[in-house]
Design a protein around this motif. Structure first.
Motif, mmCIF file in Angstrom:
data_model
loop_
_atom_site.group_PDB
_atom_site.id
_atom_site.type_symbol
_atom_site.label_atom_id
_atom_site.label_comp_id
_atom_site.label_asym_id
_atom_site.label_seq_id
_atom_site.Cartn_x
_atom_site.Cartn_y
_atom_site.Cartn_z
ATOM 1 N N TYR A 79 3.033 -3.436 -0.597
ATOM 2 C CA TYR A 79 1.650 -4.120 -0.175
ATOM 3 C C TYR A 79 1.395 -3.806 1.355
ATOM 4 C CZ TYR A 79 1.102 -7.157 -4.234
ATOM 5 O OH TYR A 79 0.806 -7.800 -5.455
ATOM 6 N N ASN A 80 0.354 -3.096 1.762
ATOM 7 C CA ASN A 80 0.073 -2.450 3.121
ATOM 8 C C ASN A 80 1.532 -1.904 3.661
ATOM 9 O OD1 ASN A 80 -2.597 -3.392 3.120
ATOM 10 N ND2 ASN A 80 -1.890 -5.345 2.995
ATOM 11 N N GLY A 81 2.133 -1.126 2.777
ATOM 12 C CA GLY A 81 3.220 -0.372 3.393
ATOM 13 C C GLY A 81 4.461 -1.131 3.631
ATOM 14 N N SER A 82 4.364 -2.400 3.021
ATOM 15 C CA SER A 82 5.374 -3.406 3.452
ATOM 16 C C SER A 82 5.818 -4.161 2.237
ATOM 17 C CB SER A 82 4.894 -4.069 4.625
ATOM 18 O OG SER A 82 5.984 -4.941 5.120
ATOM 19 N N VAL A 83 6.617 -5.165 2.433
ATOM 20 C CA VAL A 83 7.257 -6.096 1.483
ATOM 21 C C VAL A 83 6.234 -7.227 0.767
ATOM 22 C CG1 VAL A 83 9.142 -7.610 0.932
ATOM 23 C CG2 VAL A 83 9.629 -5.712 2.382
ATOM 24 N N PRO A 84 5.796 -7.285 -0.295
ATOM 25 C CA PRO A 84 4.852 -8.444 -0.861
ATOM 26 C C PRO A 84 5.502 -9.723 -0.489
ATOM 27 C CG PRO A 84 5.418 -6.488 -2.747
ATOM 28 C CD PRO A 84 6.491 -6.370 -1.421
ATOM 29 N N ALA A 85 4.569 -10.502 -0.101
ATOM 30 C CA ALA A 85 4.998 -11.915 0.307
ATOM 31 C C ALA A 85 5.823 -12.854 -0.779
ATOM 32 C CB ALA A 85 3.650 -12.542 0.605
ATOM 33 N N ARG A 122 0.546 6.747 -3.636
ATOM 34 C CA ARG A 122 1.030 8.184 -3.089
ATOM 35 C C ARG A 122 2.497 8.139 -2.512
ATOM 36 N NH1 ARG A 122 -3.475 11.008 0.018
ATOM 37 N NH2 ARG A 122 -4.763 9.693 -1.230
ATOM 38 N N SER A 123 2.664 7.025 -1.756
ATOM 39 C CA SER A 123 4.026 6.902 -1.046
ATOM 40 C C SER A 123 5.230 6.988 -1.918
ATOM 41 C CB SER A 123 3.889 5.589 -0.162
ATOM 42 O OG SER A 123 4.102 4.456 -1.277
ATOM 43 N N GLY A 124 4.810 6.711 -3.052
ATOM 44 C CA GLY A 124 6.242 6.500 -4.016
ATOM 45 C C GLY A 124 7.115 5.370 -3.996
ATOM 46 N N ALA A 125 6.555 4.316 -3.200
ATOM 47 C CA ALA A 125 7.072 2.965 -2.579
ATOM 48 C C ALA A 125 8.177 3.514 -1.657
ATOM 49 C CB ALA A 125 7.692 2.318 -4.040
ATOM 50 N N SER A 126 7.842 4.512 -0.988
ATOM 51 C CA SER A 126 9.298 4.918 -0.083
ATOM 52 C C SER A 126 8.936 3.836 1.218
ATOM 53 C CB SER A 126 9.079 6.222 0.589
ATOM 54 O OG SER A 126 7.492 6.482 0.871
ATOM 55 N N GLY A 149 11.832 5.227 -6.348
ATOM 56 C CA GLY A 149 10.503 4.866 -6.382
ATOM 57 C C GLY A 149 9.565 5.796 -6.848
ATOM 58 N N ILE A 150 8.624 5.395 -7.737
ATOM 59 C CA ILE A 150 7.516 6.612 -8.437
ATOM 60 C C ILE A 150 6.227 6.050 -7.647
ATOM 61 C CG2 ILE A 150 9.023 6.731 -10.342
ATOM 62 C CD1 ILE A 150 6.904 4.957 -11.712
ATOM 63 N N SER A 151 5.452 7.386 -7.801
ATOM 64 C CA SER A 151 4.114 7.371 -7.636
ATOM 65 C C SER A 151 3.356 6.862 -8.938
ATOM 66 C CB SER A 151 3.657 8.658 -7.047
ATOM 67 O OG SER A 151 3.952 8.800 -5.875
ATOM 68 N N LEU A 152 2.331 5.879 -8.984
ATOM 69 C CA LEU A 152 1.940 5.309 -10.308
ATOM 70 C C LEU A 152 0.844 6.592 -10.640
ATOM 71 C CD1 LEU A 152 1.535 1.728 -9.258
ATOM 72 C CD2 LEU A 152 2.625 2.716 -11.355
ATOM 73 N N PRO A 153 0.884 7.002 -11.906
ATOM 74 C CA PRO A 153 0.224 8.132 -12.401
ATOM 75 C C PRO A 153 -1.123 7.482 -12.561
ATOM 76 C CG PRO A 153 1.474 7.425 -14.184
ATOM 77 C CD PRO A 153 2.107 6.385 -13.040
ATOM 78 N N MET A 154 -2.310 8.227 -12.279
ATOM 79 C CA MET A 154 -3.616 7.889 -12.516
ATOM 80 C C MET A 154 -3.903 7.253 -13.886
ATOM 81 S SD MET A 154 -6.206 7.602 -10.510
ATOM 82 C CE MET A 154 -5.948 8.631 -9.318
ATOM 83 N N GLU A 155 -3.410 7.791 -14.987
ATOM 84 C CA GLU A 155 -3.491 6.908 -16.149
ATOM 85 C C GLU A 155 -3.173 5.610 -16.186
ATOM 86 O OE1 GLU A 155 -0.795 9.880 -17.044
ATOM 87 O OE2 GLU A 155 -2.311 10.522 -15.476
ATOM 88 N N ALA A 156 -1.974 5.238 -15.291
ATOM 89 C CA ALA A 156 -1.882 3.716 -15.346
ATOM 90 C C ALA A 156 -2.857 2.700 -14.820
ATOM 91 C CB ALA A 156 -0.606 3.587 -14.440
#
Ligand SMILES: Cc1cc2nc3c(=O)[nH]c(=O)nc-3n(C[C@H](O)[C@H](O)[C@H](O)COP(=O)(O)O)c2cc1C
Length: 185
Positions: A79-85, A122-126, A149-156
């Motif tokens: 979330y915004n390049g960081s850890v979800p609340a 796009r970050s692949g959760a990095s 970490g993976i980048s979510l495919p567009m189909e998802a």
């Protein structure tokens, strides 16, 4: 030997793509003889030092599961390049003393192995994986060096459903092997 693993999804979303990954990893661990429980972090109150002692029931229940487990496994979005609340909240809760007279995190948190995985754009959760590694180290936990970490495919996004490719599965299978190696060392 203790074979209990506690898993956490950083997303509370019903159709969470990270939940698909969590379930894939859970099945992989179970196939290797581990007993996996997913922690329900949705009922936790927000961290507030005014309500720490006595701990709310939902906090005690999570602590009990963490105590019983030999390791944790976090799967999370970014979330915004960081850890979800919701994820930061549970980590803040378990980082705190159980007894007001005994400072610091409890023994069952200190040094505990934590694997971290995630799915994002796009970050692949990095970004979130790197941040979590630092956070867990500051909590005196032991993040597994090997993250995935993976980048979510567009189909998802288009279908609302994440179908893991063979490449994705290979990535998580490798992480499971590294995790088991670390547990046995
Ligand atoms: C508050 C918020 C911030 C987000 N920030 C990012 C981000 O920084 N990078 C990213 O890749 N995706 C971001 N997203 C999109 C999520 O990664 C995406 O919705 C993902 O599907 C969430 O995971 P889930 O399917 O497991 O719920 C954000 C979503 C929310 C709700």
């Amino acid at each position: 030997m203790n074979k209990k693993i506690a898993m956490i999804n950083g997303s509370l979303r019903k159709g969470s793509f990270n939940q698909t990954i969590l379930e894939y990893i859970k099945s992989g661990l179970e196939a290797k003889g581990y007993e996996v429980t997913q922690l329900d972090i949705s009922k936790l109150p927000l961290m507030n030092q005014d309500i720490e002692f006595p701990a709310p029931e939902s906090v005690s229940a999570i602590r009990e599961e963490v105590k019983k487990s030999v390791a944790l496994w976090i799967v999370t979005p970014e979330y915004n390049g960081s850890v979800p609340a919701p994820l930061k909240n549970v980590l803040d809760w378990i980082s705190r003393p159980v007894d007001p007279d005994v400072p610091g995190a409890p023994d069952f948190v200190n040094g505990k192995l934590v694997a971290i995985s995630g799915a994002a754009g796009r970050s692949g959760a990095s970004l979130v994986l790197a941040e979590l590694k630092g956070l867990l180290q500051r909590m005196a936990m032991k993040p597994l060096e090997h993250t995935a970490g993976i980048s979510l495919p567009m189909e998802a996004y288009e279908t609302g459903k994440l179908i893991l490719s063979d490449e994705h599965k290979k990535l998580f299978d490798e992480q499971i092997n590294k995790f088991i190696e670390a547990l046995n060392n």
